[in-house]
Enzyme design. Sequence first.
Site, PDB file in Angstrom:
ATOM      1  N   SER A  27      16.269  10.683   3.945  1.00 50.46           N
ATOM      2  CA  SER A  27      15.135  11.302   4.321  1.00 50.46           C
ATOM      3  C   SER A  27      14.049  10.486   3.839  1.00 50.46           C
ATOM      4  O   SER A  27      12.761  10.796   4.133  1.00 50.46           O
ATOM      5  CB  SER A  27      14.932  12.702   3.920  1.00 50.46           C
ATOM      6  N   ASN A 114      17.253  20.587  -5.042  1.00 49.11           N
ATOM      7  CA  ASN A 114      17.010  21.782  -4.147  1.00 49.11           C
ATOM      8  C   ASN A 114      15.849  22.569  -4.385  1.00 49.11           C
ATOM      9  O   ASN A 114      14.902  22.919  -3.842  1.00 49.11           O
ATOM     10  CB  ASN A 114      18.193  22.521  -4.038  1.00 49.11           C
ATOM     11  N   HIS A 160     -11.919  36.872  34.869  1.00 46.48           N
ATOM     12  CA  HIS A 160     -11.091  36.307  35.981  1.00 46.48           C
ATOM     13  C   HIS A 160     -11.637  34.979  36.589  1.00 46.48           C
ATOM     14  O   HIS A 160     -11.367  34.478  37.440  1.00 46.48           O
ATOM     15  CB  HIS A 160     -11.126  37.355  37.214  1.00 46.48           C
ATOM     16  N   SER A 281     -12.532   5.687  33.292  1.00 48.60           N
ATOM     17  CA  SER A 281     -11.255   5.359  34.381  1.00 48.60           C
ATOM     18  C   SER A 281     -11.199   3.681  34.597  1.00 48.60           C
ATOM     19  O   SER A 281     -12.073   3.210  34.718  1.00 48.60           O
ATOM     20  CB  SER A 281     -11.446   6.269  35.537  1.00 48.60           C
ATOM     21  N   LYS A 287     -16.251   7.441  36.716  1.00 46.42           N
ATOM     22  CA  LYS A 287     -15.641   8.579  35.628  1.00 46.42           C
ATOM     23  C   LYS A 287     -15.778   8.550  34.318  1.00 46.42           C
ATOM     24  O   LYS A 287     -15.970   7.429  33.970  1.00 46.42           O
ATOM     25  CB  LYS A 287     -14.135   8.599  36.003  1.00 46.42           C
ATOM     26  N   ASN A 289     -14.396  10.879  31.372  1.00 48.68           N
ATOM     27  CA  ASN A 289     -13.463  11.924  31.377  1.00 48.68           C
ATOM     28  C   ASN A 289     -13.674  12.617  29.814  1.00 48.68           C
ATOM     29  O   ASN A 289     -13.863  11.928  28.958  1.00 48.68           O
ATOM     30  CB  ASN A 289     -12.056  11.511  31.550  1.00 48.68           C
ATOM     31  N   GLU A 294      -9.147  17.419  26.485  1.00 47.37           N
ATOM     32  CA  GLU A 294      -7.754  17.158  27.374  1.00 47.37           C
ATOM     33  C   GLU A 294      -6.644  17.097  26.265  1.00 47.37           C
ATOM     34  O   GLU A 294      -5.758  17.758  26.299  1.00 47.37           O
ATOM     35  CB  GLU A 294      -7.817  16.433  28.316  1.00 47.37           C
ATOM     36  N   TYR A 321      21.036  26.689  -0.543  1.00 43.17           N
ATOM     37  CA  TYR A 321      20.578  25.510   0.270  1.00 43.17           C
ATOM     38  C   TYR A 321      21.623  24.944   1.178  1.00 43.17           C
ATOM     39  O   TYR A 321      22.536  24.777   0.708  1.00 43.17           O
ATOM     40  CB  TYR A 321      19.907  24.386  -0.963  1.00 43.17           C
ATOM     41  N   GLN A 326      16.513  19.662   5.319  1.00 42.82           N
ATOM     42  CA  GLN A 326      15.981  18.463   5.157  1.00 42.82           C
ATOM     43  C   GLN A 326      15.271  18.231   6.511  1.00 42.82           C
ATOM     44  O   GLN A 326      14.153  17.447   6.739  1.00 42.82           O
ATOM     45  CB  GLN A 326      16.791  17.149   4.914  1.00 42.82           C
TER      46      GLN A 326
HETATM   47  N1  ARG Z   1      16.170  15.329   0.949  1.00 40.24           N
HETATM   48  C1  ARG Z   1      16.564  16.663   0.732  1.00 40.24           C
HETATM   49  C2  ARG Z   1      15.776  17.702   1.563  1.00 40.24           C
HETATM   50  O1  ARG Z   1      14.889  17.149   2.259  1.00 40.24           O
HETATM   51  C3  ARG Z   1      16.386  16.944  -0.608  1.00 40.24           C
HETATM   52  C4  ARG Z   1      17.437  18.066  -1.145  1.00 40.24           C
HETATM   53  C5  ARG Z   1      18.765  17.497  -1.203  1.00 40.24           C
HETATM   54  N2  ARG Z   1      19.498  18.314  -1.947  1.00 40.24           N
HETATM   55  C6  ARG Z   1      20.842  18.154  -1.868  1.00 40.24           C
HETATM   56  N3  ARG Z   1      21.892  18.687  -2.446  1.00 40.24           N
HETATM   57  N4  ARG Z   1      21.280  17.045  -0.694  1.00 40.24           N
HETATM   58  O2  ARG Z   1      15.883  18.905   1.660  1.00 40.24           O
END
Ligand code: ARG
Length: 464
Positions: A27, A114, A160, A281, A287, A289, A294, A321, A326
């Site tokens: 991550s 966690n 309306h 445009s 134009k 816009n 938008e 957890y 993640q």
């Molecule tokens: N990268 C993990 C998350 O975003 C961190 C916690 C990971 N914990 C684990 N036991 N793998 O949630």
Amino acid sequence: MSEQEDKLWGGRFSEPTDAFVEAFTASIGFDQRLYRHDIEGSKAHAQMLNKVGVLTDEECQSILDGLAQVEYEIESGKLEWSISLEDIHMNIEARLTDLIGDTGKKLHTGRSRNDQIATDIRLYLREEIDFIIEEIQRLQEGLLGLAEREASTILPGFTHLQVAQPITFGHHMLAWFEMLQRDAERLADCRRRVNIMPLGAAALAGTTYPIDRNYTAKLLGFERPSRNSLDSVSDRDFAIEFNAAASLIMMHLSRFSEELVIWTSAQFNFINLPDRFCTGSSIMPQKKNPDVPELVRGKAGRVFGHLISLLTLMKSQPLAYNKDNQEDKEPLFDTIDTLKGSLRAFADMVPAIEVKADFMRQAALQGFSTATDLADYLVRKGIPFRDAHEIVGKAVALGVETGRDLSEMDLEELTAFSDRIEADIFEVLTLEGSVAARDHLGGTAPGQVLAQVEAARKGLKNSQ
Ligand code: ARG
């Protein structure tokens, strides 16, 4: 040493992680955004461990200095993120240990990733909520400025999308203001539940060390520590709540956007957006816009989508957890980026809206916008409302047939519909008379608008 020597959890493994799995499960690509909050949490954790005697003064100081150095390296772009270190927590911890040696390995005592990640997200989101509330207030101030400037400017109010009754532009701006007021209140309420500290829950069951969670919570500015360790590491309600509040804000902005798009069209021509908020445009030279509204209107969709993502992410998850969690980050981050961008665009743009009072007035004169005023007039002269409604309906039919507004008929024509109609009717049928008559709390009269602006300004000041 096993082949997994670079993994902080490598002890029990006998073969390296598959290269694809390593990249798939990492991550660090997105959670690096949390580095400041991760370090802040680690510093508080180390100080708490020192206070309860798990770390010596020297160890604690060395960790604090090391973390400051890691932060500096991240901010100056010197630290290279490693996918094999998986996430922000282990990247920082590994670098800390490089820098200060074995003491760095003591930082993770009595905690788990966690409770660490749950803490990081809350610290991050708390800060973002504060910023977002400020942006909402900046937009609200812009609306109040417009409302004050255009307190007695008249445009047709619609139901309306058909001309209904004349209203003041200031009153219309105050409607948007109210939506944003609820949005800011919702965020402030959500923040109360964000501001609870999960740290100390460790992996799921708590820890055997004599931790002082109140102390850590105090250091991090949390309202209090959470009460149940299982809930602490698994709860993402606060992120869902935030995304729900964000969805409402985007829904509101999409409604403002829609009105701005309609108002800038040649058919309405109620307002002008300065060139710096528009684009042209590539094929049609004429134009201009309204891209900003938008785009904001379109961006609402992704924020709603993230709300569904987060709800679905949590649906049916067993305690405590799970790695699923993640997946909470990218939707949350994108919601925050989208919301901040949209609010910024609006807060910058709204004070620059140029009102075309003549065209709005012209539009309000069409569509028999003062017909209700005539009915109310007849009621004041003793006719029951339903009968008055019928009488005015007939007058409107004549107007449609002859292409004239009620105010353009002469007294004789009008008295033919009811003998209660007298010369004073013409004042009632003017646009100014119509808006001025709605002079009560929440009404469109210019005086009410100015009073609301003043009250709203006071309210904003008190909440800042
Ligand atoms: N990268 C993990 C998350 O975003 C961190 C916690 C990971 N914990 C684990 N036991 N793998 O949630």
